[in-house]
Each structure stands twice: as structure tokens, then as C-alpha cells.
Scaffold this motif. Structure first.
Motif, PDB file in Angstrom:
ATOM      1  N   UNK A   1     -18.719  10.841   1.827  1.00 17.13           N
ATOM      2  CA  UNK A   1     -18.423  10.446   3.028  1.00 17.13           C
ATOM      3  C   UNK A   1     -18.678  11.595   4.410  1.00 17.13           C
TER       4      UNK A   1
ATOM      5  N   UNK B   1     -14.719  -5.031   0.228  1.00 16.13           N
ATOM      6  CA  UNK B   1     -14.021  -4.442   1.245  1.00 16.13           C
ATOM      7  C   UNK B   1     -12.615  -5.183   0.965  1.00 16.13           C
TER       8      UNK B   1
ATOM      9  N   UNK C   1     -15.546   2.780   4.978  1.00 14.07           N
ATOM     10  CA  UNK C   1     -16.726   2.084   5.907  1.00 14.07           C
ATOM     11  C   UNK C   1     -17.757   1.466   4.817  1.00 14.07           C
ATOM     12  N   UNK C   2     -18.178   0.516   5.499  1.00 12.23           N
ATOM     13  CA  UNK C   2     -19.534  -0.046   5.024  1.00 12.23           C
ATOM     14  C   UNK C   2     -20.421  -0.689   6.190  1.00 12.23           C
TER      15      UNK C   2
ATOM     16  N   UNK D   1     -22.291  12.029   5.011  1.00 16.86           N
ATOM     17  CA  UNK D   1     -22.781  11.023   6.019  1.00 16.86           C
ATOM     18  C   UNK D   1     -22.210  11.364   7.433  1.00 16.86           C
ATOM     19  N   UNK D   2     -20.749  11.753   7.451  1.00 18.91           N
ATOM     20  CA  UNK D   2     -20.265  12.182   8.831  1.00 18.91           C
ATOM     21  C   UNK D   2     -21.026  13.417   9.386  1.00 18.91           C
TER      22      UNK D   2
ATOM     23  N   UNK E   1      -2.912   6.186   2.727  1.00 24.00           N
ATOM     24  CA  UNK E   1      -3.886   5.909   3.962  1.00 24.00           C
ATOM     25  C   UNK E   1      -5.138   6.190   3.257  1.00 24.00           C
ATOM     26  N   UNK E   2      -6.114   5.285   3.979  1.00 25.84           N
ATOM     27  CA  UNK E   2      -7.358   5.426   3.795  1.00 25.84           C
ATOM     28  C   UNK E   2      -8.338   4.969   4.906  1.00 25.84           C
ATOM     29  N   UNK E   3      -9.554   5.617   4.917  1.00 26.52           N
ATOM     30  CA  UNK E   3     -10.632   4.838   5.561  1.00 26.52           C
ATOM     31  C   UNK E   3     -11.837   4.606   4.754  1.00 26.52           C
TER      32      UNK E   3
ATOM     33  N   UNK F   1       0.669  -1.088  -0.073  1.00 24.69           N
ATOM     34  CA  UNK F   1      -0.083  -0.034  -0.168  1.00 24.69           C
ATOM     35  C   UNK F   1       0.928   1.275   0.002  1.00 24.69           C
TER      36      UNK F   1
ATOM     37  N   UNK G   1      -8.299   1.614  -5.174  1.00 21.53           N
ATOM     38  CA  UNK G   1      -8.865   2.747  -4.057  1.00 21.53           C
ATOM     39  C   UNK G   1      -8.545   4.041  -4.689  1.00 21.53           C
TER      40      UNK G   1
ATOM     41  N   UNK H   1      -9.141  -3.380  -0.577  1.00 18.23           N
ATOM     42  CA  UNK H   1      -7.833  -3.349   0.362  1.00 18.23           C
ATOM     43  C   UNK H   1      -6.911  -4.190  -0.150  1.00 18.23           C
TER      44      UNK H   1
ATOM     45  N   UNK I   1     -23.447   0.294   0.070  1.00 23.02           N
ATOM     46  CA  UNK I   1     -23.042   1.400   1.187  1.00 23.02           C
ATOM     47  C   UNK I   1     -21.556   1.454   1.823  1.00 23.02           C
ATOM     48  N   UNK I   2     -20.648   1.157   0.597  1.00 19.46           N
ATOM     49  CA  UNK I   2     -19.324   1.494   0.912  1.00 19.46           C
ATOM     50  C   UNK I   2     -18.724   2.855   0.882  1.00 19.46           C
ATOM     51  N   UNK I   3     -18.087   3.495   1.666  1.00 17.79           N
ATOM     52  CA  UNK I   3     -17.530   4.916   1.580  1.00 17.79           C
ATOM     53  C   UNK I   3     -16.162   4.789   1.659  1.00 17.79           C
ATOM     54  N   UNK I   4     -15.531   5.687   0.793  1.00 22.66           N
ATOM     55  CA  UNK I   4     -14.139   5.539   0.996  1.00 22.66           C
ATOM     56  C   UNK I   4     -13.579   6.952   1.300  1.00 22.66           C
ATOM     57  N   UNK I   5     -12.794   7.082   2.159  1.00 24.30           N
ATOM     58  CA  UNK I   5     -12.050   8.391   2.426  1.00 24.30           C
ATOM     59  C   UNK I   5     -10.604   8.332   2.377  1.00 24.30           C
ATOM     60  N   UNK I   6      -9.991   9.169   1.318  1.00 25.78           N
ATOM     61  CA  UNK I   6      -8.783   9.346   1.027  1.00 25.78           C
ATOM     62  C   UNK I   6      -8.006  10.089   2.184  1.00 25.78           C
TER      63      UNK I   6
END
Lengths: 222, 118
Positions: free
Chosen positions: B28, B7, A55-56, B31-32, A51-53, A48, B17, B11, B111-116
Motif C-alpha cells: 500500500x 471486496x 482498494x482495487x 503504491x501511495x 477501520x480499514x482502507x 466490524x 481482513x 468486507x 490488485x487488491x490492497x488493504x491498509x489497516x
């Protein structure tokens, strides 16, 4: 239920990617979870590059997966040194390592120890820098309403960061504390708590109030 | 296991990604903010108003130069120009839910949300 689902996800991720470093973190890791809690998982992989976040939702539970690369420590080094919002590193620091054959999560934890040491050693300089920034923000009043609010919140954020640098320079806030740092301030310094509470949210007297409090209390005690 | 399989696929593929991240950040943030609004009673009112307002200002700055969100950005600006209150929060919540319906309902089926985090 949460522990069981967390185990299921971790097993799945491990089988899909055997050399992925995986740790359980957040409230499920420390045992403070309830039925509405998220399941937070930390991952890292030698290939990698960022960095990522992600969620699901799985079985109606929010699953948050934090993927950290060590370079986040130099990309965000100033923020991590100066400001109290260190939730990201809290997720690493308080995590329970499940798989880490490449020692990537151990390496991230070592970097946090180094960061905390630097914070402790440099705290006077860091506080002084934050105070200078506050003075600058106070002297450059913005006419645009949104910029005006941003300036006020930046000032208040710096004040909270100064409080944490002075009182808890080696502390990594838990998720709960990061969401509500005010409870910690209330316990330690009720006067500062009341000042902050009177200024939030931004209203027409906020700047006057904070200017007065800075001169008469904050810069004297901190 | 569809969500988990996605997921795991995300990953295990760093390029995927990065390439697919466009638009996810806005979703994102929405939703937050909605989550902050949903749990605002767990915090003192003054502090929760500030938390929500700070997040909304950051979101407004993120979208204000994006043409497809222009109308929403203007509405957000009007709300941000007011002093934060329960009534403003209600209007904000409705606006953000409308944005979700207009932009993300069809692109976020699992419902997958990605935050870089860069």
C-alpha cells in the motif's frame, strides 16, 4: 461512467451484505470527478471491530473502500484535534448515505460535529501546545540526517496546523485541499506561504530560516 | 466481477481482513508513494518534494527493521540522505518499482490492497 460503476459496486455490496451501511464519497459524491478520479465508497457494519482502507481496480477505475468503526475517533482523537490532515473524517462528513439501516454512518457524522465543536472551543490551547512542541523540536537538533529531516517536517506541519486552527478551526478539508493546503495558505497569508516554500524540501539552511521566521513572524501573528 | 466479489467477501469478514493484512501495508505504501510521484506536477515543486520525502521517510521507518527488506532499506537510506531533487525522485521510483516486482507481483494478482487504519 464513474456514476454507473459506483452504482454497480454499491448494488453489489448491498446484495452481498444487506445490512452493510454504504455511502458514496469523494469526488464522485460531490460531482467534481474526472476520468482519472477514484471512486470512493464508505462502509460500516455493526460487526466490524476496526477501520480499514481497501482498494482495487474495477473497469480500470481505482475503487477505494473505507471501512470505519467509531472507535477511530478515540484512537485518533489527538491527531484529529491538533492537526489539519483530517482527510479521513472528510470522507465521512461529505459522504452521501445510500444504505444505513443501523444508522452507523449518521453516528459517525454526529461524532465529527462534536469534534469540530471541541476544536473551536479549545483552539487557543491547541495552538499553544503545538507551539511548545515546535520549541522542543527546535531545541533538540538531531544529528542523524533522516531524523533531522523528520524534525523539520514536524515543525512545518505544526505551523500549518496552527494556521488552520487559527483561521479555519471548524473546517474539514476536502481531498484536494488536504493534498494542497498551501493554496489556502497562499490566499490568506502570502508571507507564511513564502516562508514554507523557502524551507521545503529540507536543505542546509531550512532550520535557520524557520527559526528566524518563527521568532520574527509566526509566533507573533499566530 | 471477480474483484468485486473479493471486496465484498473481505468486507463481510472482519477476521479475514485482520489475518491477511500482513505484507499488504508495505505494498500500500509503495503504491501511495508511486502515485505521489506520478502526480507531482500538480503541486509546486518544493511542496511535492516534501510530500514525497515525508512519505518515503515513513516507509523507510516501517521497513528498516524487517530483515527481508534490509537491502532496500539501506538503498532508501542512501537516497534519503541526499537533498530531494528530480534525480533522487527518479532513483526512488526505480527502487520502489523493483521492490514491487520482487515482493508483490505474485501476491497481488487482482490488485487488491488493504491498509489497516488502526
Amino acid at each position: 461512467m464513474h456514476k454507473q460503476v459506483a452504482t454497480e459496486i454499491i448494488d453489489y455490496l448491498h446484495s452481498a451484505c444487506p445490512d452493510l451501511s454504504i455511502a458514496l464519497t469523494g469526488s464522485v459524491a460531490n460531482g467534481s470527478y474526472n476520468e482519472n478520479s477514484d471512486i470512493d465508497i464508505l462502509v460500516s457494519h455493526k460487526d466490524f471491530t476496526n477501520s480499514y482502507y481497501v482498494y482495487g481496480y474495477y473497469k480500470d477505475i481505482k475503487i477505494g473502500i473505507f471501512s470505519y468503526h467509531k472507535k477511530i475517533f478515540w484512537q485518533k482523537s489527538l491527531d484529529l484535534l491538533y492537526y489539519y490532515q483530517n482527510l479521513r473524517i472528510g470522507y465521512i462528513y461529505y459522504s452521501q448515505i445510500i444504505y444505513d439501516s443501523d444508522k452507523l454512518i449518521i453516528d459517525l457524522k454526529d461524532r465529527i460535529d462534536d469534534l469540530l465543536l471541541r476544536k473551536k472551543l479549545l483552539k487557543k490551547t491547541l495552538i499553544s501546545d503545538l507551539k511548545s512542541e515546535i520549541k522542543e523540536l527546535l531545541s533538540n537538533r538531531k544529528s542523524d540526517c533522516i531524523e533531522h529531516k523528520e524534525s523539520l517536517y514536524a515543525i512545518l506541519n505544526n505551523i500549518i496546523s496552527i494556521f488552520f486552527l487559527k483561521e479555519y478551526s471548524s473546517k474539514i478539508l476536502t481531498k484536494k485541499e488536504a493534498i494542497d493546503p498551501y493554496s489556502i495558505i497562499k490566499e490568506k497569508d502570502i508571507e507564511l506561504y513564502n516562508i514554507l516554500r523557502a524551507c521545503y524540501p529540507c536543505h542546509q539552511n531550512s532550520f535557520k530560516l524557520i527559526q528566524k521566521a518563527i521568532d520574527s513572524y509566526i509566533f507573533i501573528n499566530y | 466481477m471477480e474483484e468485486l466479489s473479493i471486496l465484498a467477501r473481505l468486507l463481510s469478514n472482519d477476521d479475514l481482513l485482520i489475518n491477511n493484512a500482513t505484507g499488504y501495508n508495505e505494498n500500500f505504501e509503495i503504491r501511495s508513494i508511486l502515485r505521489l510521484i506520478g502526480r507531482r506536477e500538480s503541486l509546486d515543486t518544493n511542496f511535492s518534494f516534501c510530500q514525497i520525502e515525508t512519505a518515503v521517510i515513513a516507509f523507510y521507518k516501517q521497513i528498516k527493521s524487517m530483515p527481508k527488506y534490509q537491502l532496500y532499506a539501506e538503498e532508501l537510506r542512501c537516497l534519503l540522505e541526499q537533498q530531494m531533487s528530480d534525480n533522487v525522485i527518479l532513483l526512488l521510483e526505480a527502487l520502489l518499482k523493483r521492490m514491487q516486482t520482487d515482493f508483490f507481483i505474485n501476491t497481488d494478482t487482482v490488485g487488491i490492497v488493504i491498509k489497516n487504519l488502526r
